[in-house]
Design a protein around this motif. Structure first.
Motif: not given
Length: 125
Positions: A80-85, A87-91, A95
């Protein structure tokens, strides 16, 4: 959350349900078509947890071990953290599938869009 249905769809797309499949000119093995490069990342994660390493390619032919390898790879790259950082959204499951196909940044690659379309078709069955 990774679902059993997603894993089944990935197996259908990767190997048409064949645990002994060999693809990518001999570079990918088993039902989930695991490469040596992915195995390096998987084993690095396992070492961090004090777990035994998998053997390439032998362990790729064991469906249950392959599923564990998939989950380990997702723990590393589908966070979640990686995708958020990035892409600015949830996974999403998209993905996850595209990371599995294209590596750590596969979810951003145009080349993995067709792969996702195949997986999505399997998920909709």
């Amino acid at each position: 959350m990774i679902t059993l249905k997603l894993i089944a769809a990935l197996i259908a797309v990767e190997s048409t349900d064949n645990d002994r499949a060999i693809g990518d000119n001999g570079k990918s093995h088993g039902c989930l078509q695991i490469s040596e490069k992915a195995m390096i990342d998987i084993n690095e994660e396992r070492r961090k947890k004090g777990l035994s390493e998998f053997k390439f390619p032998d362990d790729c032919y064991d469906r249950e071990k392959s599923k564990i390898m998939f989950h380990t790879y997702m723990e590393r790259y589908w966070t979640e953290k990686r995708i958020q950082n990035l892409e600015g959204r949830g996974r999403t499951l998209e993905d996850a599938a595209r990371i599995w196909n294209g590596g750590p940044y596969g979810f951003r690659m145009k080349a993995t869009e067709a792969y996702w379309a195949k997986v999505k078709t399997e998920l909709e069955k």
